[in-house]
Structures are given as structure tokens and as C-alpha cells.
Design an enzyme around this catalytic site. Structure first.
Site, PDB file in Angstrom:
ATOM      1  N   GLU A  62      12.852  19.827  66.565  1.00 44.14           N
ATOM      2  CA  GLU A  62      11.810  20.569  67.221  1.00 44.14           C
ATOM      3  C   GLU A  62      10.722  20.042  67.881  1.00 44.14           C
ATOM      4  O   GLU A  62       9.922  19.133  66.899  1.00 44.14           O
ATOM      5  CB  GLU A  62      11.661  21.754  66.140  1.00 44.14           C
ATOM      6  CG  GLU A  62      12.923  22.909  65.500  1.00 44.14           C
ATOM      7  CD  GLU A  62      12.888  23.731  66.593  1.00 44.14           C
ATOM      8  OE1 GLU A  62      12.094  23.853  67.186  1.00 44.14           O
ATOM      9  OE2 GLU A  62      14.332  24.708  66.185  1.00 44.14           O
ATOM     10  N   HIS A 100      17.524  24.752  73.483  1.00 43.75           N
ATOM     11  CA  HIS A 100      18.218  25.849  73.114  1.00 43.75           C
ATOM     12  C   HIS A 100      18.165  26.537  73.617  1.00 43.75           C
ATOM     13  O   HIS A 100      19.398  27.316  73.344  1.00 43.75           O
ATOM     14  CB  HIS A 100      17.466  26.774  72.277  1.00 43.75           C
ATOM     15  CG  HIS A 100      17.054  25.967  70.480  1.00 43.75           C
ATOM     16  ND1 HIS A 100      16.001  25.400  70.314  1.00 43.75           N
ATOM     17  CD2 HIS A 100      17.618  25.218  69.806  1.00 43.75           C
ATOM     18  CE1 HIS A 100      15.677  24.549  68.584  1.00 43.75           C
ATOM     19  NE2 HIS A 100      17.410  24.275  68.731  1.00 43.75           N
ATOM     20  N   ASP A 110      13.232  27.893  74.569  1.00 47.38           N
ATOM     21  CA  ASP A 110      12.938  26.076  74.508  1.00 47.38           C
ATOM     22  C   ASP A 110      13.615  25.687  74.862  1.00 47.38           C
ATOM     23  O   ASP A 110      15.278  25.562  74.650  1.00 47.38           O
ATOM     24  CB  ASP A 110      12.624  26.318  72.674  1.00 47.38           C
ATOM     25  CG  ASP A 110      13.000  26.599  71.739  1.00 47.38           C
ATOM     26  OD1 ASP A 110      13.633  27.806  71.893  1.00 47.38           O
ATOM     27  OD2 ASP A 110      13.798  25.775  71.119  1.00 47.38           O
TER      28      ASP A 110
END
Length: 196
Positions: A62, A100, A110
Site C-alpha cells: 500500500e 488493485h 488504486d
């Protein structure tokens, strides 16, 4: 999320039912949240190629970014090092480095349109955008290239374009089909292992 502390808190909260192996903030600080050998919950109900449980077959990274701001130079440098290490440890080919938005089209967007996929492709850390044009059935071409989620064909096309043609609009065209044909060729060279 812009704030790394808030992101870490959310990714560490069992009630949020979301996690990742790594979080990289805008200053390039890398926080390991889950060991690579363990499952994280970063992809939701994502699918890629024959893989129906992306969480069990991937390592989630992330990035602190709200999706609208440019990615910081230090953050991209850190991601480059993290990806290089993950790819080496797990023998992951560039064609299997996805966002993603690729595995969960329609649900996730994203890393978004400002992410520099070209940089990572040039470094061999992600699949490059194939050249050329082609004709054929869009649904079949999407599936052969890896877009196998239950999302609508429109959501899958939007995901493809988000990564490979961020300024394209309108109905699918021969350029989209050319990209999909090239991606399918990469997948055939390096097939994703099937799972249940």
C-alpha cells in the site's frame, strides 16, 4: 490515505478487515505489517487470470496517497526497492505485478492514473504496455489478458485503460484489443498458477 499513522491504524485494525504486507509513506519509509509468508487482506474479492483468491497468492503493498496527488519521488524509490526484493525472493515475473484496479475493477481504482507504471515497466518491475492493434471479442480478450473478475466488461475496460491508456475514452477500439493481445501473450509465456 495521506496520513501514514491513520493508514497503519486502519491496516492493523481487525474490525476493518483490511491489511497489507507493506505500507510506504511519502517520505519513503517502509513499514512491514504482515510477514510475506502470511496472508494479508489487501485485494478483497479480487481475481487475476485463474487466481480467484488473490489475497492468498500475492504480496500487498500500500502507498500513502489519496489517489489525486502525485506520488513522491522518495516513495517511488522505496517501492522500487521493495518490488525488486519481493520479485527476487518469490521469482515473480513482471507480468504478475498488478494494481488493485487490475484485480478488482469497478471496486478499486488504486494506484490510480498518476502512478508511473512506465517507470516500473522500464525497470522490469511491471509489464510494459504492448504496442500494436488487433481485432476480436473484447470479453474474451480481457479474460485472456488476466481480467477475469466478475466485474462488468465496462469496468474491466476502464481498469485496462487506467493502467495502459489513462487518457483513452469511448468504446473499446483496436488499440485496446492490441494491448490485450500483447498482455495475453505475456501471460501465456508466464502463466499464473491455478488455484481454488
Amino acid at each position: 490515505m495521506r496520513c501514514p499513522e491513520r493508514a497503519i491504524a486502519r491496516l492493523s485494525d481487525p474490525e476493518a478487515e483490511v491489511s497489507a504486507h507493506y505500507l510506504i509513506d511519502r517520505q519513503g519509509r517502509v513499514v512491514r505489517l504482515v510477514p510475506e509468508s502470511e496472508r494479508a487482506w489487501h485485494a478483497g474479492a479480487g481475481a487475476w487470470g485463474p487466481v480467484r483468491d488473490v489475497n492468498s497468492h500475492s504480496i500487498g503493498v500500500e502507498l500513502c496517497n489519496d489517489g489525486q496527488m502525485p506520488f513522491a519521488h522518495a516513495q517511488m524509490n522505496a517501492l522500487q526497492l521493495v518490488l525488486r526484493g519481493i520479485k527476487a525472493r518469490w521469482s515473480i515475473p513482471a507480468a504478475r505485478v498488478i494494481g488493485h484496479s487490475d484485480c478488482a475493477p469497478g471496486r478499486k481504482v488504486d494506484p490510480g492514473p498518476r502512478f508511473d507504471w512506465t517507470r516500473f515497466a522500464r525497470l522490469g518491475l511491471a509489464a510494459p504496455t504492448p504496442g500494436g492493434e488487433a481485432e476480436g471479442d473484447l470479453q474474451n480478450a480481457l479474460a485472456r489478458a488476466g481480467y477475469t473478475s466478475n466485474a462488468s466488461i465496462e469496468a474491466k475496460l476502464a481498469a485496462l485503460r487506467l493502467r495502459h491508456r489513462p487518457h483513452a475514452s469511448g468504446p473499446a477500439d483496436s488499440r485496446d484489443l492490441g494491448i490485450l493481445k500483447g498482455l495475453a501473450g505475456q501471460a501465456a509465456i508466464d502463466p499464473v498458477p491455478a488455484n481454488g
